[in-house]
Design an enzyme around this catalytic site. Structure first.
Site, short mmCIF file in Angstrom:
data_model
loop_
_atom_site.label_atom_id
_atom_site.label_comp_id
_atom_site.label_asym_id
_atom_site.label_seq_id
_atom_site.Cartn_x
_atom_site.Cartn_y
_atom_site.Cartn_z
N TRP A 495 0.83 -1.22 0.00
CA TRP A 495 0.00 0.00 0.00
C TRP A 495 0.86 1.27 0.00
O TRP A 495 0.40 2.33 0.41
CB TRP A 495 -0.95 0.01 1.20
CG TRP A 495 -1.89 -1.16 1.23
CD1 TRP A 495 -3.08 -1.29 0.55
CD2 TRP A 495 -1.73 -2.38 1.97
NE1 TRP A 495 -3.65 -2.51 0.83
CE2 TRP A 495 -2.86 -3.19 1.71
CE3 TRP A 495 -0.76 -2.85 2.85
CZ2 TRP A 495 -3.02 -4.45 2.27
CZ3 TRP A 495 -0.93 -4.11 3.41
CH2 TRP A 495 -2.05 -4.89 3.12
N HIS A 496 2.09 1.17 -0.49
CA HIS A 496 2.99 2.33 -0.54
C HIS A 496 3.08 2.83 -1.98
O HIS A 496 4.14 2.87 -2.58
CB HIS A 496 4.37 1.96 0.01
CG HIS A 496 4.37 1.61 1.46
ND1 HIS A 496 5.52 1.21 2.12
CD2 HIS A 496 3.39 1.60 2.39
CE1 HIS A 496 5.22 0.95 3.39
NE2 HIS A 496 3.93 1.19 3.56
N TYR A 497 1.95 3.25 -2.54
CA TYR A 497 1.89 3.70 -3.93
C TYR A 497 2.58 5.05 -4.08
O TYR A 497 2.46 5.92 -3.22
CB TYR A 497 0.43 3.82 -4.39
CG TYR A 497 -0.42 2.64 -3.98
CD1 TYR A 497 -0.13 1.36 -4.42
CD2 TYR A 497 -1.52 2.81 -3.13
CE1 TYR A 497 -0.91 0.28 -4.04
CE2 TYR A 497 -2.30 1.74 -2.75
CZ TYR A 497 -1.99 0.47 -3.20
OH TYR A 497 -2.76 -0.60 -2.81
#
Length: 556
Positions: A495-497
């Site tokens: 979830w580290h876009y």
């Protein structure tokens, strides 16, 4: 006025002065902000000095900072308030809230072209409302890439930390993982620190000792309530521009819709000596998407969707990336209190290690078709314990692998098409293999031995994790015997876009969109790599730092 009333008045003035002296500034506390309203209450037409699109991880500290001066600030947030149902954002509900796929949830799910499910926030506070809470500052390299002065960055970090960051308590599982990392050589022991350092450390969390989450929305307590307006369920359709012959297009307004479908337009104030600005802080997915919907992007694709081109900018939506997550699920025989990651290991080969335990991880599991099975029924029974389990994970620096974002339609509420190309770069895959070898070593360490089923081997854990991998990829038969294939087949999102509006390609060093006036992008879409072990600290710091820089330029 009588004497006693004069003293009351003076006492009140004194209290206000003291509050300002101590940096409290204003009396409004979350969740009782009077300046936060539903977008249905917005006028059809309004005027502001600054319009911030996205009340998320960057947008909240940015808007709070901008409002502290004589500037009128509008924040448009497509989601609702995190304070409506605080049970959802308690620590024990992290996984269920993150994976809630109902139409009105605060987490919007998507599936990338890599066949890896993901989630993006749609709530005031952004990703800080649905993430796992780990707080750690970025490495010095990031400050250089982002163009942020170190002294300003440190002040901004402290500004955030005073409001929403806590030193975590001691958790049984986290202590065991910490000892295991040190045992296998992830050194030195750095104790408790927010700093990004090689070795093993305990860092901060945005959960307090009672398990209550604190978010970027709490930073709005710093805002001047007379100079800021936040509209919820305000879905921005597009940014509007003034276009004159021979001049650069100038952003001048934002069209947005409320929950009832009512149309509104907010304009920049004309009397601000051209210092008014629209600032996109809609996140790594939302910001490039909204630039394209507003006519800034690759001409051919925009025209194919009937979007009027304002500026041909082929790099919008390019260089998208996400940190890959791989790990091992570890069932354990006795109950251990649940914990989120508060310990991190960073080794010299650019791997990061974290763990959580006590959560039902089944909601994260994908369905990859025919899969290898665990070797016997007793091991399967152990694996079926939904909460007596931990997840020890690793990710990599960067990553080097890059993908893209493209519009699928012109509906701003829909997800765009996304591909991250996990492990496309050979160096990323090598780092994953190295990291998984360390994960296996930690699992086999003496420190974790008492949390293991005695008759469940590491190979059994590998087999089980392949079965439960949180993606929709088919499993290669070699996934249980080759760590390279294991990394590819079991990859999940961290979830580290980031990416899509990178510095030097879409925005300049001041985060101004190249080729346009009065428009900036300030969020993770401008990053070339994901900072630190969790980017939320860096993103909130960026919002605060850029708010201060913008105000400084306004005073000139």
């Amino acid at each position: 006025m009588g004497l006693k009333y004069s003293w009351r008045f003076l006492a009140l003035v004194f209290m206000v002065v003291i509050a300002n002296f101590h940096g409290l500034n204003y009396a409004e506390k979350a969740p009782k902000y009077s300046f936060i309203q539903e977008a249905t209450s917005a006028p059809e037409v309004s005027f502001y000095d600054y319009i911030v699109i996205g009340g998320g991880t960057a947008g909240c500290p940015l808007a709070a900072t901008l409002s502290a001066r004589d500037a009128k600030v509008l924040v448009l947030e497509r989601g609702g308030s995190p304070y409506t149902n605080t049970t959802k954002i308690r620590m024990e509900n992290v996984i269920s809230t993150l994976t809630d796929d109902s139409p009105n949830s605060i987490s919007q799910s998507f599936i990338s072209e890599d066949r890896v499910p993901g989630n993006r926030a749609r709530v005031l506070g952004g990703g800080t409302v649905i993430n796992l809470g780990f707080y750690s500052r970025a490495e010095t390299l990031f400050l250089k890439e982002a163009g942020i002065d170190e002294a300003l960055a440190n002040e901004s970090y402290e500004w955030v930390e005073k409001k929403i960051v806590y030193k975590p308590g001691a958790f049984q599982w986290q202590t065991a993982v910490r000892n295991g990392l040190l045992e296998v050589g992830v050194l030195p022991d750095n104790g408790f620190t927010y700093a990004h350092l090689n070795g093993t450390k305990t860092s901060g969390t945005i959960f307090d000792k009672n398990g209550n989450r604190h978010t970027a929305a709490d930073l709005l307590e710093y805002a001047n309530p007379t100079m800021i307006k936040v509209y919820l369920h305000a879905v921005v359709h597009k940014i509007t521009f003034t276009i004159k012959d021979g001049q650069r297009p100038k952003a001048d307004g934002v069209i947005f819709y409320d929950a009832n479908g009512g149309r509104h337009i907010a304009y920049l104030k004309h009397e601000s000596n051209n210092r008014s600005e629209i600032i996109l802080s809609a996140g790594a997915i939302g910001s490039p998407q909204l630039l394209m919907l507003s006519g800034i992007g690759p001409t051919a694709r925009l025209r194919s969707l009937g979007i009027k081109v304002v500026l041909d900018q082929p790099m919008v939506g390019r260089e998208m990336a996400d940190k890959p997550l791989n790990g091992l699920i570890i069932p354990y025989p006795t109950h251990i209190p649940l914990s989120l990651a508060t310990v991190v290991g960073i080794n010299k080969t650019s791997n990061y290690f974290e763990s959580l335990n006590g959560f039902d991880l089944s909601a994260l599991s994908g369905s990859g078709g025919a899969q290898p099975q665990t070797s016997n029924p007793s091991q399967e029974a152990m694996a079926n314990s939904t909460r007596n389990q931990a997840f020890l994970v690793q990710t990599i620096f960067g990553p080097i692998s890059k993908g893209y974002l493209e519009l699928q339609n012109t509906n701003a509420s829909d997800n765009p098409k996304l591909r991250f190309n996990y492990f496309q770069a050979a160096v990323d895959l090598r780092r994953c293999v190295s990291g998984m070898q360390t994960v296996i070593n930690v699992v086999n360490s003496d420190s974790l031995s008492r949390f293991r089923f005695r008759n469940m081997t590491t190979q059994d854990l590998i087999n089980m994790t392949v079965n439960r991998a949180g993606n929709l990829r088919r499993r290669n038969p070699n996934a249980t015997t080759s760590l390279e294939q294991y990394c590819i087949d079991t990859v999940m999102t961290f979830w580290h876009y980031h990416g899509g509006c990178q510095i030097g390609k879409v925005v300049d060093k001041d985060y101004k969109v190249l080729g346009l006036d009065q428009l900036r992008v300030i969020d993770a879409s401008t990053f070339s790599f994901s900072p630190g072990t969790n980017p939320q600290a860096a993103i909130m710091m960026l919002g605060r730092s850029m708010g201060r820089r913008i105000l400084q330029s306004r005073r000139r």
